[in-house]
Design a protein around this motif. Structure first.
Motif, PDB file in Angstrom:
ATOM      1  N   LEU A 278       0.919  -1.147   0.033  1.00 30.08           N
ATOM      2  CA  LEU A 278       0.086  -0.007  -0.013  1.00 30.08           C
ATOM      3  C   LEU A 278       1.032   1.395  -0.122  1.00 30.08           C
ATOM      4  N   TRP A 279       2.016   1.145   0.814  1.00 31.40           N
ATOM      5  CA  TRP A 279       2.758   2.540   0.795  1.00 31.40           C
ATOM      6  C   TRP A 279       3.562   2.812  -0.619  1.00 31.40           C
ATOM      7  N   LEU A 280       3.776   1.689  -1.212  1.00 36.30           N
ATOM      8  CA  LEU A 280       4.317   1.785  -2.793  1.00 36.30           C
ATOM      9  C   LEU A 280       3.230   2.187  -3.533  1.00 36.30           C
ATOM     10  N   ASN A 281       2.082   1.591  -3.413  1.00 36.75           N
ATOM     11  CA  ASN A 281       1.003   2.310  -4.349  1.00 36.75           C
ATOM     12  C   ASN A 281       0.695   3.699  -3.901  1.00 36.75           C
ATOM     13  N   ARG A 282       0.834   4.244  -2.964  1.00 39.83           N
ATOM     14  CA  ARG A 282       0.382   5.563  -2.489  1.00 39.83           C
ATOM     15  C   ARG A 282       1.663   6.481  -3.090  1.00 39.83           C
ATOM     16  N   LYS A 283       2.853   6.060  -2.680  1.00 40.91           N
ATOM     17  CA  LYS A 283       4.013   6.964  -3.175  1.00 40.91           C
ATOM     18  C   LYS A 283       3.983   6.884  -4.682  1.00 40.91           C
ATOM     19  N   SER A 284       3.555   5.776  -5.383  1.00 38.18           N
ATOM     20  CA  SER A 284       4.160   5.747  -6.949  1.00 38.18           C
ATOM     21  C   SER A 284       3.118   6.482  -7.993  1.00 38.18           C
ATOM     22  N   ASN A 285       1.624   6.500  -7.226  1.00 31.07           N
ATOM     23  CA  ASN A 285       0.672   7.236  -8.199  1.00 31.07           C
ATOM     24  C   ASN A 285      -0.622   7.304  -7.304  1.00 31.07           C
ATOM     25  N   ASP A 286      -0.323   7.606  -5.868  1.00 32.95           N
ATOM     26  CA  ASP A 286      -1.363   8.069  -4.977  1.00 32.95           C
ATOM     27  C   ASP A 286      -2.811   7.123  -5.423  1.00 32.95           C
ATOM     28  N   TYR A 287      -2.607   5.636  -5.109  1.00 32.91           N
ATOM     29  CA  TYR A 287      -3.572   4.985  -5.480  1.00 32.91           C
ATOM     30  C   TYR A 287      -4.233   5.079  -7.051  1.00 32.91           C
ATOM     31  N   GLY A 288      -3.504   5.244  -8.029  1.00 28.92           N
ATOM     32  CA  GLY A 288      -3.841   5.195  -9.278  1.00 28.92           C
ATOM     33  C   GLY A 288      -4.276   6.578  -9.692  1.00 28.92           C
ATOM     34  N   THR A 289      -4.225   7.685  -9.021  1.00 31.91           N
ATOM     35  CA  THR A 289      -4.893   8.972  -9.395  1.00 31.91           C
ATOM     36  C   THR A 289      -4.006   9.948  -9.927  1.00 31.91           C
ATOM     37  N   ARG A 290      -2.620   9.793  -9.699  1.00 28.58           N
ATOM     38  CA  ARG A 290      -1.610  11.012  -9.868  1.00 28.58           C
ATOM     39  C   ARG A 290      -0.696  10.302 -10.562  1.00 28.58           C
ATOM     40  N   PHE A 291      -0.665  10.672 -12.158  1.00 26.71           N
ATOM     41  CA  PHE A 291       0.695  10.152 -12.901  1.00 26.71           C
ATOM     42  C   PHE A 291       1.890  10.855 -12.502  1.00 26.71           C
ATOM     43  N   GLU A 292       1.776  12.060 -12.174  1.00 27.39           N
ATOM     44  CA  GLU A 292       3.198  12.784 -11.844  1.00 27.39           C
ATOM     45  C   GLU A 292       3.866  12.236 -10.846  1.00 27.39           C
ATOM     46  N   TYR A 293       3.167  11.337  -9.709  1.00 23.85           N
ATOM     47  CA  TYR A 293       3.733  10.684  -8.799  1.00 23.85           C
ATOM     48  C   TYR A 293       4.564   9.345  -9.314  1.00 23.85           C
ATOM     49  N   GLY A 294       4.034   9.004 -10.369  1.00 25.31           N
ATOM     50  CA  GLY A 294       4.772   7.853 -11.082  1.00 25.31           C
ATOM     51  C   GLY A 294       5.885   8.134 -11.670  1.00 25.31           C
ATOM     52  N   VAL A 295       5.890   9.440 -12.336  1.00 25.62           N
ATOM     53  CA  VAL A 295       7.024   9.996 -13.035  1.00 25.62           C
ATOM     54  C   VAL A 295       8.074  10.163 -12.014  1.00 25.62           C
ATOM     55  N   LEU A 296       7.930  10.865 -10.883  1.00 26.11           N
ATOM     56  CA  LEU A 296       8.865  11.219 -10.120  1.00 26.11           C
ATOM     57  C   LEU A 296       9.534   9.925  -9.282  1.00 26.11           C
ATOM     58  N   PHE A 297       8.391   9.041  -9.016  1.00 24.26           N
ATOM     59  CA  PHE A 297       8.971   7.786  -8.483  1.00 24.26           C
ATOM     60  C   PHE A 297       9.968   6.954  -9.175  1.00 24.26           C
ATOM     61  N   THR A 298       9.528   6.801 -10.533  1.00 28.97           N
ATOM     62  CA  THR A 298      10.194   6.078 -11.431  1.00 28.97           C
ATOM     63  C   THR A 298      11.646   6.866 -11.677  1.00 28.97           C
ATOM     64  N   PHE A 299      11.914   7.998 -11.590  1.00 27.66           N
ATOM     65  CA  PHE A 299      13.112   9.027 -11.744  1.00 27.66           C
ATOM     66  C   PHE A 299      13.799   8.531 -10.369  1.00 27.66           C
ATOM     67  N   VAL A 300      13.232   8.853  -9.236  1.00 33.59           N
ATOM     68  CA  VAL A 300      14.037   8.706  -7.960  1.00 33.59           C
ATOM     69  C   VAL A 300      14.474   7.257  -7.953  1.00 33.59           C
ATOM     70  N   GLN A 378       2.908   1.877 -12.813  1.00 34.22           N
ATOM     71  CA  GLN A 378       2.320   2.715 -12.164  1.00 34.22           C
ATOM     72  C   GLN A 378       1.789   4.267 -12.838  1.00 34.22           C
ATOM     73  N   THR A 379       2.790   4.502 -13.627  1.00 33.94           N
ATOM     74  CA  THR A 379       2.578   5.898 -14.224  1.00 33.94           C
ATOM     75  C   THR A 379       1.595   5.684 -15.239  1.00 33.94           C
ATOM     76  N   ILE A 380       1.582   4.419 -15.930  1.00 35.24           N
ATOM     77  CA  ILE A 380       0.440   4.145 -17.162  1.00 35.24           C
ATOM     78  C   ILE A 380      -0.804   4.029 -16.567  1.00 35.24           C
ATOM     79  N   GLN A 381      -0.766   3.173 -15.412  1.00 35.32           N
ATOM     80  CA  GLN A 381      -2.128   3.195 -14.700  1.00 35.32           C
ATOM     81  C   GLN A 381      -2.669   4.400 -14.081  1.00 35.32           C
ATOM     82  N   ALA A 382      -1.695   5.341 -13.756  1.00 39.34           N
ATOM     83  CA  ALA A 382      -2.674   6.587 -13.399  1.00 39.34           C
ATOM     84  C   ALA A 382      -3.121   7.260 -14.726  1.00 39.34           C
TER      85      ALA A 382
END
Length: 387
Positions: A278-300, A378-382
């Motif tokens: 759940l923590w990874l889900n929240r940080k990577s795309n905020d439960y499928g709602t924020r694609f920018e979280y996915g971009v930042l997560f992938t980069f970091v 996760q980015t694609i899912q968002a």
């Protein structure tokens, strides 16, 4: 406003002000009623008639004491009324339509073991106390459109046999649909329900029943189930935009359930593993709602594993220099390799050239591919949140 201090005054007024023969219509407007009202009245309204239907309207009335509703075949309408005493309909069977429209309930409202055989309409009503519909049967349409609940509202073992409508309903505190029996359709649109406080404990069966029937507290597992019901309802209506709100609330609630289970030692390792997911889900795309979280997560995450892969090599430590001038060729090479690293299917030739210690870089590269691939997914899912 004229005051009424005797129940017979109500009966006499209704009897003297009616029209119709087969269907009788009567009403009481603009009165402050200071006595307890029990309906049907003990004194017959129309003893000389046998009408098919009796329609009674209370309009702009103030009820200072309890309103007790018993078995009735009449059509009851309360319009713009204020209730300062309790409104009780426990055990009653209503054969006719019951309408409360734009009414204010300042005290307790109870419909325990009540059966509404026809329409039950609470349009634009205001409930100021905790409200529990316990084993209430809505056999036809139940309307709560435009209603506002200022405290918890629970539909405990309540049957919605045909249709229940929540359109523009505002839940200031909490809602519990988890124990309701949804045999019919649940219609929700433009409702206002945010995260709310609940009981987080491990109650006994008796304590649980007391919370959902007597006290009006909502256990956390009921809260999660309520959000799940709302999410599935919106998904069933192809309203994916609003379903995401309740998906997020459902998972946030589940996260708190995991915290409590870990605290009391219940399936500790399993719950810890689920909490990490759940923590990874929240940080990577905020439960499928924020694609920018996915971009930042992938980069970091890519940068972290790329750095760990590099520092696990002989070439890195042989060439590290803190007092040297900046070599832009080295920086350009590093950036090029990092961009290449963000491709999960990149070649490992660059690792061979760096001479890794004991093959550690290959292990880090393997886990880095998984982490970066997860971030991309996760980015694609968002991006696909609206399907």
């Amino acid at each position: 406003m004229e005051e009424i201090n005797d129940i017979d005054e109500i009966v006499d007024f209704l009897h003297e002000n009616y029209f119709g023969t087969d269907d009788i219509y009567s009403g009481l407007p603009d009165r402050k009623i200071n006595v307890e009202v029990r309906f049907p009245f003990e004194k017959p309204l129309f003893p000389e008639k046998t009408p098919d239907k009796v329609n009674i309207v209370f309009k702009n009335c103030i009820f200072k004491n309890e309103l007790k509703l018993n078995d009735s075949e009449s059509l009851l309408n309360f319009e713009n009324c204020k209730f300062y005493g309790k409104v009780m309909g426990n055990g009653a069977h209503f054969s006719g339509k019951i309408r409360f429209r734009n009414c204010h309930f300042h005290n307790e409202v109870r419909f325990k073991n009540t059966r509404f055989n026809d329409l039950a309409d609470f349009y634009s009503c205001h409930f100021y106390q905790r409200t529990i519909f316990y084993k209430t049967d809505f056999l036809q349409t139940a309307v709560f459109s435009g209603a506002t609940f200022y405290e918890n509202v629970l539909f405990t073992y309540t049957l919605f046999n045909k249709l229940v409508i929540f359109r523009g309903t505002n839940f200031i505190k909490g809602l519990d649909l988890s124990l309701s029996i949804l045999s019919g359709s649940l219609s929700v649109f433009d409702i206002q329900l945010k995260d709310f406080a609940v009981l987080i404990n491990n109650p006994t069966t008796d304590e649980y029943e007391e919370n959902v029937f007597v006290i009006g507290e909502i256990p956390i597992k009921n809260k999660r189930e309520t959000f799940r019901i709302l999410r599935k309802t919106f998904e069933g209506n192809l309203d994916y935009i609003h379903s995401l709100d309740y998906k997020k609330l459902e998972l946030k609630t589940y996260d708190k359930i995991l915290d409590f289970n870990i605290k009391i030692g219940k399936d500790r390792w399993s719950n810890k593993f689920n909490k990490i997911i759940l923590w990874l889900n929240r940080k990577s795309n905020d439960y499928g709602t924020r694609f920018e979280y996915g971009v930042l997560f992938t980069f970091v995450i890519g940068l972290i594993f790329f750095f760990l892969t590099f520092i696990s090599t002989e070439v890195f430590w042989n060439n590290i220099c803190f007092d040297c001038e900046i070599d832009w060729n080295v920086i350009g090479y590093t950036v090029k390799q990092f961009v290449n690293y963000l491709n999960p299917v990149h070649s490992i030739d660059f690792i061979d050239e760096l001479r890794p210690f004991f093959g550690i870089s290959y292990i880090l590269d393997f886990f880095g591919r998984i982490a970066v691939g997860y971030g991309i997914y996760q980015t694609i899912q968002a991006f696909r949140k609206y399907r």
